[in-house]
Design a protein around this motif. Sequence first.
Motif, short mmCIF file in Angstrom:
data_model
loop_
_atom_site.label_atom_id
_atom_site.label_comp_id
_atom_site.label_asym_id
_atom_site.label_seq_id
_atom_site.Cartn_x
_atom_site.Cartn_y
_atom_site.Cartn_z
N GLY A 89 -10.64 0.49 2.35
CA GLY A 89 -11.21 1.41 3.01
C GLY A 89 -10.42 2.85 2.44
O GLY A 89 -11.10 3.87 2.15
N GLY A 90 -9.38 2.69 2.58
CA GLY A 90 -8.44 4.00 2.22
C GLY A 90 -8.65 4.27 0.64
O GLY A 90 -8.47 5.52 0.25
N PHE A 105 -7.05 10.14 -13.89
CA PHE A 105 -6.32 10.05 -12.54
C PHE A 105 -6.52 8.27 -12.21
O PHE A 105 -7.24 7.60 -12.90
CB PHE A 105 -7.19 10.57 -11.59
N THR A 106 -5.43 8.04 -11.12
CA THR A 106 -5.51 6.69 -10.66
C THR A 106 -5.58 6.75 -9.33
O THR A 106 -4.75 7.49 -8.53
CB THR A 106 -4.18 5.91 -11.44
N ILE A 107 -6.02 5.72 -8.66
CA ILE A 107 -5.98 5.58 -7.14
C ILE A 107 -5.38 4.32 -6.84
O ILE A 107 -5.96 3.22 -7.40
CB ILE A 107 -7.39 5.80 -6.60
N SER A 108 -4.32 4.23 -6.00
CA SER A 108 -3.80 2.87 -5.65
C SER A 108 -4.54 2.28 -4.57
O SER A 108 -5.33 2.79 -3.87
CB SER A 108 -2.20 3.22 -5.25
N ARG A 109 -4.30 1.03 -4.24
CA ARG A 109 -4.94 0.52 -3.31
C ARG A 109 -4.39 1.05 -1.87
O ARG A 109 -5.33 0.82 -1.02
CB ARG A 109 -4.56 -1.08 -3.38
N GLY A 110 -3.43 1.68 -1.76
CA GLY A 110 -3.19 2.37 -0.44
C GLY A 110 -3.59 3.83 -0.42
O GLY A 110 -3.68 4.40 0.53
N TYR A 143 -11.36 3.46 -1.07
CA TYR A 143 -12.53 3.94 -1.46
C TYR A 143 -12.60 5.29 -1.06
O TYR A 143 -13.35 6.23 -1.43
CB TYR A 143 -13.65 3.02 -0.84
N SER A 144 -12.06 5.75 0.28
CA SER A 144 -12.24 7.24 0.88
C SER A 144 -11.34 8.12 -0.22
O SER A 144 -12.29 9.28 -0.36
CB SER A 144 -11.57 7.09 2.25
N ALA A 145 -10.50 7.75 -0.67
CA ALA A 145 -9.87 8.59 -1.64
C ALA A 145 -10.61 8.77 -3.04
O ALA A 145 -10.72 9.74 -3.56
CB ALA A 145 -8.37 7.85 -1.99
N LEU A 146 -11.18 7.82 -3.18
CA LEU A 146 -12.05 7.75 -4.49
C LEU A 146 -13.17 9.01 -4.22
O LEU A 146 -13.82 9.70 -4.97
CB LEU A 146 -12.92 6.40 -4.92
N VAL A 147 -13.88 8.77 -3.00
CA VAL A 147 -14.90 9.78 -2.88
C VAL A 147 -14.34 11.07 -2.65
O VAL A 147 -15.08 11.88 -3.12
CB VAL A 147 -15.61 9.42 -1.49
N GLY A 148 -13.28 11.34 -1.93
CA GLY A 148 -12.76 12.62 -2.12
C GLY A 148 -12.43 13.28 -3.39
O GLY A 148 -12.80 14.49 -3.71
N LEU A 149 -11.75 12.25 -4.42
CA LEU A 149 -11.49 12.67 -5.60
C LEU A 149 -12.65 13.14 -6.60
O LEU A 149 -12.57 14.03 -7.28
CB LEU A 149 -10.58 11.82 -6.54
N CYS A 150 -13.71 12.22 -6.40
CA CYS A 150 -15.08 12.44 -7.21
C CYS A 150 -15.61 13.66 -6.56
O CYS A 150 -16.13 14.65 -7.46
CB CYS A 150 -15.97 11.19 -7.02
N ALA A 151 -15.66 13.92 -5.53
CA ALA A 151 -16.37 15.26 -4.92
C ALA A 151 -15.55 16.36 -5.19
O ALA A 151 -16.31 17.27 -5.76
CB ALA A 151 -16.22 15.17 -3.48
N TRP A 152 -14.33 16.22 -5.33
CA TRP A 152 -13.71 17.47 -5.82
C TRP A 152 -13.87 17.72 -7.44
O TRP A 152 -14.01 18.90 -7.78
CB TRP A 152 -12.22 17.30 -5.60
N LEU A 197 0.78 -1.22 0.22
CA LEU A 197 -0.09 0.17 -0.05
C LEU A 197 0.82 1.27 0.13
O LEU A 197 0.32 2.35 0.16
CB LEU A 197 -0.76 0.22 1.22
N SER A 198 1.97 1.27 -0.20
CA SER A 198 3.12 2.24 -0.37
C SER A 198 2.74 2.97 -1.54
O SER A 198 2.26 3.09 -2.53
CB SER A 198 4.39 1.73 -0.27
#
Length: 365
Positions: free
Chosen positions: A174-175, A120-125, A177-186, A92-93
């Motif tokens: 969870g991390g 954009f890309t979101i890693s598993r971390g 998914y949380s990043a996905l929510v934040g990126l989508c909202a922005w 997750l680094s």
Amino acid sequence: MSQTPLNALNRRDVLRLGALLGGSAFLASCGLNVPSANLPASPLNALAVTQPSVAGTVAWSAQAPKSPVVLLSARPTRILIHHTASANTADLSRAQAYSLARSIQQSHFSRGWIDSGQQFTISRGGYVVEGRHRSLEAAQGGQQHVQGAHCDGFNDVSVGIENEGTYMTVSPPGGQYSALVGLCAWLCQQYGIPASELYGHRDFNNTDCPGDVLYAKLPQLRADVAARLGVSLRLWPTTRAPMTGERVRSAQRLLLAAGQTLTADGTYGNGTASAVRAFQSGVGLTPDGVIGSVTWERLIRTVRRGDSGPAVQAAQGQLAARGYSVTVDGIFGSGTENAVKSFQASRSLTADGVVGPNTWFALQS
């Protein structure tokens, strides 16, 4: 992001190539010329969303694009969610996120593309990285959009977000998914994209992407993004070719009521798509030929007792399809009014006999 044989290199080939490059994965391509929509210059949402931390292309040592990226003057109208269909790594680094970004870019170069296909890309971390060059710059300005290569037919009108991993049978961490929510909202804030306009790749192309489990989480994602933005959410059913049935016929009748020329036959063919595009252009929407939430909100019209025409037929047809005893004659008389009241009561709506936005929403859902 999975992709069926719309391109010469199929999904298995891409995954094998990914393994050779370091085990990541990979997007497909699209395109559609779109005029600029009449959207406000400032963000549309009630709460200010802070830009998430995004590592630009310099940070992960991206190679320069093979040719200049295309910067469009029109805002995108939706966000498309993908998964890489790569291994669900336990690493997750930040280093893994950057390695992932480099391997995706190399994979896409090998396919003859000018750069990474996704914006954009979101890693598993939970690390967010810029994919295609200038995507972050465009989103920060909120008025331009970098043409991507992640969904055939919708590249000019959508932002693509890759999520590292395979989510057919498991959920993203969870991390992530949380990043996905934040990126989508922005992104929704920057571009004025409603929270309802978050889709999976499979909604528009024949693919498993973004995986069964992640796709099933999209309603929750829309709700979480709406909550982050402080807005209400009314998600209409996406209606598009080659669908058939009463919802399509209802849309066709509403298009007729809006002055379009087509046949209300319940089949979403080329004629209906053309009418949808013409309607969208006329009301300042991006003409993509797909009836999503924004188009539905513009398409519906309130009808009540004493009205007549195809919009009344649209409501009557939906009521008849649900077993109510109404004649689909386009005349809103006492029988139609009683049926509407009965339907409204069954859905815990105000039983006033008027087919307004909430009743239309219930009829189409």
